[in-house]
Design a protein around this motif. Structure first.
Motif, PDB file in Angstrom:
ATOM      1  N   GLU A 150      41.016  39.934 167.793  1.00  0.00           N
ATOM      2  CA  GLU A 150      41.639  38.784 168.463  1.00  0.00           C
ATOM      3  C   GLU A 150      42.125  39.162 169.859  1.00  0.00           C
ATOM      4  O   GLU A 150      42.268  38.309 170.726  1.00  0.00           O
ATOM      5  CB  GLU A 150      42.810  38.244 167.617  1.00  0.00           C
ATOM      6  CG  GLU A 150      42.308  37.360 166.481  1.00  0.00           C
ATOM      7  CD  GLU A 150      43.322  37.187 165.361  1.00  0.00           C
ATOM      8  OE1 GLU A 150      44.508  37.522 165.559  1.00  0.00           O
ATOM      9  OE2 GLU A 150      42.906  36.713 164.277  1.00  0.00           O
ATOM     10  N   GLN A 151      42.365  40.455 170.063  1.00  0.00           N
ATOM     11  CA  GLN A 151      42.765  40.924 171.410  1.00  0.00           C
ATOM     12  C   GLN A 151      41.548  41.446 172.178  1.00  0.00           C
ATOM     13  O   GLN A 151      41.689  42.201 173.128  1.00  0.00           O
ATOM     14  CB  GLN A 151      43.787  42.048 171.284  1.00  0.00           C
ATOM     15  CG  GLN A 151      45.078  41.642 170.604  1.00  0.00           C
ATOM     16  CD  GLN A 151      45.930  42.875 170.223  1.00  0.00           C
ATOM     17  OE1 GLN A 151      46.012  43.856 170.949  1.00  0.00           O
ATOM     18  NE2 GLN A 151      46.554  42.807 169.054  1.00  0.00           N
ATOM     19  N   LYS A 152      40.360  41.102 171.681  1.00  0.00           N
ATOM     20  CA  LYS A 152      39.090  41.515 172.310  1.00  0.00           C
ATOM     21  C   LYS A 152      38.906  43.037 172.317  1.00  0.00           C
ATOM     22  O   LYS A 152      38.314  43.618 173.213  1.00  0.00           O
ATOM     23  CB  LYS A 152      38.987  40.997 173.763  1.00  0.00           C
ATOM     24  CG  LYS A 152      39.240  39.514 173.934  1.00  0.00           C
ATOM     25  CD  LYS A 152      37.919  38.756 173.935  1.00  0.00           C
ATOM     26  CE  LYS A 152      38.077  37.263 174.102  1.00  0.00           C
ATOM     27  NZ  LYS A 152      38.673  36.594 172.928  1.00  0.00           N
ATOM     28  N   ILE A 153      39.461  43.687 171.327  1.00  0.00           N
ATOM     29  CA  ILE A 153      39.281  45.142 171.200  1.00  0.00           C
ATOM     30  C   ILE A 153      38.412  45.404 169.980  1.00  0.00           C
ATOM     31  O   ILE A 153      38.658  44.855 168.904  1.00  0.00           O
ATOM     32  CB  ILE A 153      40.650  45.846 171.024  1.00  0.00           C
ATOM     33  CG1 ILE A 153      41.483  45.666 172.292  1.00  0.00           C
ATOM     34  CG2 ILE A 153      40.473  47.325 170.689  1.00  0.00           C
ATOM     35  CD1 ILE A 153      42.917  46.122 172.168  1.00  0.00           C
ATOM     36  N   GLU A 154      37.355  46.218 170.171  1.00  0.00           N
ATOM     37  CA  GLU A 154      36.474  46.531 169.041  1.00  0.00           C
ATOM     38  C   GLU A 154      36.757  47.940 168.539  1.00  0.00           C
ATOM     39  O   GLU A 154      36.408  48.929 169.189  1.00  0.00           O
ATOM     40  CB  GLU A 154      35.010  46.425 169.477  1.00  0.00           C
ATOM     41  CG  GLU A 154      34.068  46.653 168.325  1.00  0.00           C
ATOM     42  CD  GLU A 154      32.610  46.630 168.760  1.00  0.00           C
ATOM     43  OE1 GLU A 154      32.091  47.701 169.129  1.00  0.00           O
ATOM     44  OE2 GLU A 154      32.009  45.550 168.730  1.00  0.00           O
ATOM     45  N   PRO A 155      37.412  48.059 167.389  1.00  0.00           N
ATOM     46  CA  PRO A 155      37.688  49.408 166.891  1.00  0.00           C
ATOM     47  C   PRO A 155      36.466  50.008 166.201  1.00  0.00           C
ATOM     48  O   PRO A 155      35.546  49.287 165.809  1.00  0.00           O
ATOM     49  CB  PRO A 155      38.807  49.184 165.884  1.00  0.00           C
ATOM     50  CG  PRO A 155      38.611  47.801 165.385  1.00  0.00           C
ATOM     51  CD  PRO A 155      37.950  47.015 166.491  1.00  0.00           C
ATOM     52  N   LEU A 156      36.493  51.325 166.056  1.00  0.00           N
ATOM     53  CA  LEU A 156      35.510  52.004 165.221  1.00  0.00           C
ATOM     54  C   LEU A 156      36.230  52.403 163.936  1.00  0.00           C
ATOM     55  O   LEU A 156      37.301  53.018 163.996  1.00  0.00           O
ATOM     56  CB  LEU A 156      34.983  53.256 165.936  1.00  0.00           C
ATOM     57  CG  LEU A 156      34.102  54.174 165.072  1.00  0.00           C
ATOM     58  CD1 LEU A 156      32.726  53.547 164.844  1.00  0.00           C
ATOM     59  CD2 LEU A 156      33.937  55.545 165.724  1.00  0.00           C
ATOM     60  N   LEU A 157      35.658  52.023 162.806  1.00  0.00           N
ATOM     61  CA  LEU A 157      36.266  52.399 161.535  1.00  0.00           C
ATOM     62  C   LEU A 157      35.626  53.688 161.033  1.00  0.00           C
ATOM     63  O   LEU A 157      34.403  53.849 161.136  1.00  0.00           O
ATOM     64  CB  LEU A 157      36.065  51.289 160.495  1.00  0.00           C
ATOM     65  CG  LEU A 157      36.488  49.875 160.923  1.00  0.00           C
ATOM     66  CD1 LEU A 157      36.308  48.880 159.768  1.00  0.00           C
ATOM     67  CD2 LEU A 157      37.933  49.861 161.376  1.00  0.00           C
ATOM     68  N   VAL A 158      36.427  54.596 160.503  1.00  0.00           N
ATOM     69  CA  VAL A 158      35.892  55.860 160.006  1.00  0.00           C
ATOM     70  C   VAL A 158      36.183  55.976 158.501  1.00  0.00           C
ATOM     71  O   VAL A 158      37.340  55.932 158.077  1.00  0.00           O
ATOM     72  CB  VAL A 158      36.519  57.065 160.748  1.00  0.00           C
ATOM     73  CG1 VAL A 158      36.015  58.379 160.168  1.00  0.00           C
ATOM     74  CG2 VAL A 158      36.203  56.979 162.236  1.00  0.00           C
ATOM     75  N   VAL A 186      34.346  64.613 159.416  1.00  0.00           N
ATOM     76  CA  VAL A 186      33.950  63.200 159.535  1.00  0.00           C
ATOM     77  C   VAL A 186      34.856  62.494 160.540  1.00  0.00           C
ATOM     78  O   VAL A 186      34.391  61.749 161.411  1.00  0.00           O
ATOM     79  CB  VAL A 186      34.003  62.498 158.151  1.00  0.00           C
ATOM     80  CG1 VAL A 186      33.752  61.003 158.288  1.00  0.00           C
ATOM     81  CG2 VAL A 186      32.987  63.121 157.196  1.00  0.00           C
ATOM     82  N   CYS A 187      36.147  62.763 160.453  1.00  0.00           N
ATOM     83  CA  CYS A 187      37.090  62.135 161.386  1.00  0.00           C
ATOM     84  C   CYS A 187      36.833  62.610 162.816  1.00  0.00           C
ATOM     85  O   CYS A 187      36.824  61.811 163.757  1.00  0.00           O
ATOM     86  CB  CYS A 187      38.538  62.455 160.994  1.00  0.00           C
ATOM     87  SG  CYS A 187      39.067  61.658 159.477  1.00  0.00           S
ATOM     88  N   GLN A 188      36.620  63.916 162.964  1.00  0.00           N
ATOM     89  CA  GLN A 188      36.361  64.452 164.308  1.00  0.00           C
ATOM     90  C   GLN A 188      35.091  63.844 164.898  1.00  0.00           C
ATOM     91  O   GLN A 188      35.056  63.446 166.063  1.00  0.00           O
ATOM     92  CB  GLN A 188      36.238  65.982 164.254  1.00  0.00           C
ATOM     93  CG  GLN A 188      37.589  66.656 164.061  1.00  0.00           C
ATOM     94  CD  GLN A 188      37.479  68.152 163.783  1.00  0.00           C
ATOM     95  OE1 GLN A 188      36.492  68.610 163.194  1.00  0.00           O
ATOM     96  NE2 GLN A 188      38.497  68.904 164.155  1.00  0.00           N
ATOM     97  N   ASN A 189      34.048  63.763 164.080  1.00  0.00           N
ATOM     98  CA  ASN A 189      32.799  63.164 164.556  1.00  0.00           C
ATOM     99  C   ASN A 189      33.003  61.699 164.911  1.00  0.00           C
ATOM    100  O   ASN A 189      32.428  61.189 165.878  1.00  0.00           O
ATOM    101  CB  ASN A 189      31.701  63.296 163.498  1.00  0.00           C
ATOM    102  CG  ASN A 189      31.269  64.738 163.317  1.00  0.00           C
ATOM    103  OD1 ASN A 189      31.526  65.579 164.188  1.00  0.00           O
ATOM    104  ND2 ASN A 189      30.628  65.046 162.198  1.00  0.00           N
ATOM    105  N   GLY A 190      33.828  61.014 164.108  1.00  0.00           N
ATOM    106  CA  GLY A 190      34.119  59.603 164.375  1.00  0.00           C
ATOM    107  C   GLY A 190      34.814  59.426 165.712  1.00  0.00           C
ATOM    108  O   GLY A 190      34.465  58.562 166.520  1.00  0.00           O
TER     109      GLY A 190
END
Ligand code: GDP
Length: 295
Positions: free
Chosen positions: A126-134, A170-174
Motif C-alpha cells: 500500500e506504500q508502493k514498497i515491494e518486499p522480498l520474502l525469505v 538462505v537468509c544471507q542469499n535472500g
C-alpha cells in the motif's frame, strides 16, 4: 466508549458494602475487584500483582475518595495506568533510506508468523514498497510452500532454497538478492516450534548475529495467555527484540496477554492481528486495548 466498556466492573462494584460506594474502609475490596478483572483478562498473576501495587498507591490517595464517583475514578486511574504500561505507540517499521531494511519475524509454530509476513507485505504494498520474502523455515516444507503462495497472492518475490540446509545461508542469499534486485525491505520468515527448544533458539541467535536484521519482531498468539508470556520471556532472553506483534485478537481473548508480554519484553507492541486475511493487521492502540482488558 470508556464508561460503557467498564460496565462489568461497575456492576461488580455494586457488591461492595456501603451501598456500592467506595469508601476508605472498603477501598481494598474495590482494588480486589479490579485485580480479579485483570486476572480474568488473562494478565499473568505476577504482572497483575506488580501492576496493582502501582495502582494501589495512586488509588489510596484522597483523589479517589473525594471524587463524586469514587469507583469511576478508580477505574479511570487503572485505565490510565494500563495505557501507560501498554505504550508507547510505535507502528513504524523504521525503514532505512540507503539500504534494504531486514525484518526478522520469530515466534512459536502456529503463532501466525507466516500469515503476518503476508500482512506486513500488504501494508508495504500500500506504500508502493515491494518486499522480498525469505523462506527461512527449512524444517517444514509446508511453511516454504505457504510463503510461496502468499508471494503469488500478493505479487511479491519469495526467496526459497529447497536444497539448502542452512537457514543462515538462505537468509544471507535472500538479503544479497534484495540488494541486487532493489527491494527496499526483506522479511525473514524463520522457523518456529510447538514449544521453545534450545536448537531453535540457537538457530535464531545465529541468524540474528550473522544476518544482522534491522528489526526483530516476536509474533505471539494472543489466545494462548500464559503460554504467550512464557514464550515471550524465552525469545526476549535469546534475542534483542524490537517489537511484538500479537495475533488472533479477533477472537474472545480480552487481550490481557498483551500487558504481560509488554511487561516481560519491555519492547513496543507494534501491531495486532485481527483475522486471517492480509488486511487484518492494525497498529496497536493502547487506549482501546486498555478498555478491552478492563471490561
Ligand atoms: P506460523 O506457524 O507461525 O507461521 O503460523 P501461520 O501463519 O501458519 O498461522 C497459523 C494459523 O493462525 C493459520 O490458520 C492462520 O490463518 C491463523 N492466523 C494467523 N493470524 C491470525 C489472526 O490474527 N487471527 C486469526 N483468527 N487467525 C490468525
Amino acid at each position: 466508549m470508556f464508561d460503557s466498556l467498564s460496565e462489568g466492573l461497575q456492576s461488580a462494584f455494586k457488591s461492595l458494602s456501603g451501598k456500592g460506594k467506595l469508601t476508605e474502609s472498603n477501598m481494598r475490596d474495590g482494588l480486589k475487584i479490579v485485580e480479579e478483572s485483570l486476572l480474568e483478562s488473562d494478565v499473568s498473576y505476577s504482572v497483575v500483582k506488580d501492576f496493582m501495587s502501582h495502582v494501589s498507591d495512586k488509588a489510596l490517595g484522597k483523589r479517589v475518595l473525594l471524587s463524586l464517583r469514587p469507583q469511576e475514578e478508580l477505574v479511570r486511574i487503572v485505565h490510565e495506568e494500563l495505557v501507560e504500561t501498554l505504550g508507547p505507540v510505535d507502528p513504524s517499521l523504521h525503514l532505512n533510506a540507503d539500504r534494504p531494511t531486514i525484518l526478522m519475524l520469530c515466534g512459536l509454530q502456529g503463532s501466525g508468523k507466516t500469515t503476518t509476513c503476508g500482512k506486513l507485505t500488504q501494508m508495504l504494498r500500500e506504500q508502493k514498497i515491494e518486499p522480498l520474502l525469505v523462506a527461512a523455515d527449512l524444517q517444514r516444507p509446508a511453511a516454504i510452500e505457504q510463503l510461496k503462495v502468499i508471494g503469488e497472492q500478493l505479487g511479491v518475490p519469495v526467496h526459497t532454497e529447497t536444497d539448502h540446509q542452512d537457514p543462515v545461508k538462505v537468509c544471507q542469499n535472500g538479503v544479497a538478492r534484495a540488494k541486487r534486485d532493489g527491494n527496499r525491505v526483506v522479511i525473514l520468515d524463520t522457523a518456529g516450534r510447538l514449544a521453545i527448544d534450545e536448537e531453535l533458539m540457537a538457530q535464531l541467535k545465529k541468524i540474528d548475529r550473522k544476518v544482522g536484521p534491522d528489526q526483530v519482531y516476536l509474533v505471539v498468539d494472543g489466545m494462548t495467555g500464559q503460554d504467550a508470556v512464557n514464550s515471550a520471556g524465552a525469545f526476549n532472553d535469546a534475542l534483542e527484540l524490537d517489537g511484538v506483534i500479537m495475533t488472533k485478537l479477533d477472537g474472545d481473548a480480552r487481550g490481557g496477554a498483551l500487558l504481560s508480554v509488554k511487561q516481560v519484553t519491555g519492547v513496543p507492541i507494534k501491531f495486532i492481528g485481527t483475522g486471517e486475511r492480509f488486511d487484518a493487521l492494525e497498529p496497536f492502540r493502547p487506549e482501546g486495548m486498555a478498555s478491552r482488558i478492563l471490561q
